[in-house]
Design an enzyme around this catalytic site. Sequence first.
Site, PDB file in Angstrom:
ATOM      1  CG  ASP A 295      -2.016  -1.077   1.083  1.00 23.68           C
ATOM      2  OD1 ASP A 295      -2.759  -1.269   2.056  1.00 23.68           O
ATOM      3  OD2 ASP A 295      -2.085  -1.741   0.032  1.00 23.68           O
ATOM      4  NE  ARG A 326      -4.259   0.396  -4.863  1.00 21.26           N
ATOM      5  CZ  ARG A 326      -4.401   0.198  -3.548  1.00 21.26           C
ATOM      6  NH1 ARG A 326      -3.475  -0.464  -2.863  1.00 21.26           N
ATOM      7  NH2 ARG A 326      -5.470   0.676  -2.917  1.00 21.26           N
TER       8      ARG A 326
END
Length: 414
Positions: A295, A326
Amino acid sequence: MQLSWPGGPLRGTAQLPASKSEANRALILQALAGGGTLSNLSDANDTQLMMRLLAAAPGTVELSAEDAGTVMRFLTAYLAVTNWRGRLTGTARMQERPIKVLVDALRQAGASINYLNNDGYPPLEIAGFTVAAETTEPIELSVRGDISSQYISALLMVGPRLPGGLRLTLTGHIGSRPYINMTVALMQRFGADYSAEGDVLTVRPGAYQPTDYTIESDWSAASYWYSFVALAPAGSEITLPGLRRESLQGDQAIAGMMKQFGVETTFLSDGVHLRQIPLAPQTEIQTLDFTDCPDLAQTVAVVAAALARPVDMTGLESLRIKETDRIAALQTELAKFGGDLRDLGEGRFRAESSGFAVNNQSVATYHDHRMAMAFAPLAMRGLLAIESPTVVRKSYPQFWKELAKSGFAVSEAE
Ligand SMILES: O=C(O)C1=C[C@@H](OP(=O)(O)O)[C@@H](O)[C@H](O)C1
Ligand SMILES: C=C(OP(=O)(O)O)C(=O)O
């Protein structure tokens, strides 16, 4: 949402949300223990949702985990072993996030779970749990750890509810290991009898004990304030209360990673103080591995590109199956500024830039809270628009309010 910085150094204190990762584990353990007081529970939507679904489950046959991975994965295990029957679904994106590893393991343990759409993906029908004849031996399961650690956390947390407990053998390259460690630490706080020999994890049967626990502030959320300080004018600093030096969160790694981008961390009795320090000349391109802290990847990629201090990044494989792909999202949005996350092959990517400039670009956020928050610090370098700003509610609902309090001009985009 339009953001601009009026100039001058960033100063003051920013309030962080509580960790949704800690909170969502503690809620499951509290439910299994039948009690305990949880303090500083997160206002993150993922945590509020977990609370709502745990309360609603007994009288409902259809629940939606929305876009919350820990809610989807942890509740699948919890609802199965507590003999809930019904359908567990999620957003269109959640229905693209794999869950086969967890369903296969739960089926082997005795759960009846069916796929209602595509095999291996939500939505699921959870249809009961058949407990093998009284046994004192743990159920032996083998689970791969290279897709999501959340499957492992989900299985571990329900392990004490199985008649003989659970013995989990982790296989393959284990990602996000600090989250597994967080799960084990909280299970032990609630009285679980756990042991491990390498990657063979054993949870013995027994009741959890009602336990009080105070959730730590969120280190993943703190990472964006590291970026603000890194990109702000000289002399910037910020205090972040609620963070602990002895943290269960792997994303505390941001403190070490951000030194090379000019941010120094001082631990206080309550929280940390971040101070901008002069950037040393870059003599080599460092490699940072995100296997344990996926993250943080968006945060670091954006800062490295904005500062034109290239960094090689590895351990990004799991980014493809999170709230969005992502890696692709970073490449598309960084390109708008003259940045890139260049694929060097063999799982290595280089965050870099050429002629990086911020001048009123509009950042798409792909239903991903971390795209909005990782790119927001670029407003330190020029006018910026962030699309669908409410996406931050998943983990940090007060994010824009905290930016305004710290001096940013925050306005709804025309
Ligand atoms: O267990 C958790 O709380 C989490 C684990 C990580 O997911 P993966 O284990 O799928 O990498 C992380 O990306 C997510 O934000 C929260
Ligand atoms: C991937 C994330 O969460 P989850 O997997 O729980 O949806 C995140 O918060 O970045």
